[in-house]
Design a protein around this motif. Structure first.
Motif, short mmCIF file in Angstrom:
data_model
loop_
_atom_site.label_atom_id
_atom_site.label_comp_id
_atom_site.label_asym_id
_atom_site.label_seq_id
_atom_site.Cartn_x
_atom_site.Cartn_y
_atom_site.Cartn_z
N SER A 198 -4.88 5.18 3.81
CA SER A 198 -3.70 5.11 3.79
C SER A 198 -3.17 4.49 3.30
N ALA A 199 -2.81 3.58 2.07
CA ALA A 199 -1.30 3.37 1.55
C ALA A 199 -1.54 4.17 0.38
N CYS A 208 -1.75 5.91 10.21
CA CYS A 208 -2.10 5.76 8.17
C CYS A 208 -1.54 3.84 8.47
N GLY A 233 -4.52 1.51 7.82
CA GLY A 233 -4.30 0.27 6.48
C GLY A 233 -4.85 -1.35 7.69
N SER A 255 -6.57 -2.55 4.01
CA SER A 255 -5.14 -1.93 2.91
C SER A 255 -3.67 -2.58 3.07
N ILE A 256 -3.56 -2.11 4.35
CA ILE A 256 -1.76 -2.29 4.38
C ILE A 256 -1.36 -3.64 3.83
#
Length: 178
Positions: A79-80, A137, A141, A146-147
């Protein structure tokens, strides 16, 4: 019996798209289009209808070749990285564009959508499509963590608000004053 077309429809549609993209709808004449497409005015009308109809087809072709294709490719990435690559590709395209055409979606939003309900709807639908891509996304994330990397490594208010302000400025929004 109808005469077979003596041109490749995709090739001439691409030429029309580039002509409209560079000059805009209003500044592009049927003569410009026919010349750029390498066909006669009569062939243009027979194959695509009037100038507005051709613009609509060229615009949809643009959306398919740029926005839809980009989203389909990027959704396969983490996503990132997908979000970053989305913007990186736009930046590269903009820097490399010697004609300074900008984005045909934005051009249509500014030139046609304010007074043409059909284009207003097309532009709105495409913006919703792009927004949905970013939403997917971000949700992915957030789910995999990950976000929130910045928040996890530097959770200071100034750092996080500074990052948010940078994005808001780029999007034309007002940053929050610290």
């Amino acid at each position: 019996m109808a005469r077979p077309r003596e041109f490749d429809e995709t090739t001439v549609l691409e030429a029309a798209m580039n002509c409209f993209w560079a000059q805009g709808f209003e500044q592009t004449s049927v003569r410009d289009l026919a010349e750029r497409m390498g066909i006669t005015g009569a062939s243009l009308y027979n194959a695509f209808g009037d100038k507005r109809s051709l613009y609509r087809q060229a615009f949809v072709h643009y959306l398919t070749q740029t926005v839809r294709d980009r989203v389909a490719r990027l959704e396969k990435l983490p996503s990132a990285l997908a979000i970053r690559t989305f913007f990186d590709e736009i930046i590269e395209r903009s820097v490399d564009d010697e004609q300074r055409r900008g984005c045909m979606l934005v051009n249509a939003a500014l030139e046609l959508a304010p007074y043409d309900p059909e284009f207003q709807k097309l532009v709105a639908e495409e913006l919703v499509f792009i927004e949905a891509f970013f939403r997917r996304c971000i949700e992915a994330g957030q789910k995999d963590g990950s976000i929130r990397v910045l928040a996890r490594t530097r959770p200071q208010r100034e750092v996080l608000e500074g990052a948010a302000n940078g994005v808001l400025v780029l999007l034309g929004g007002a940053p929050k004053t610290l």
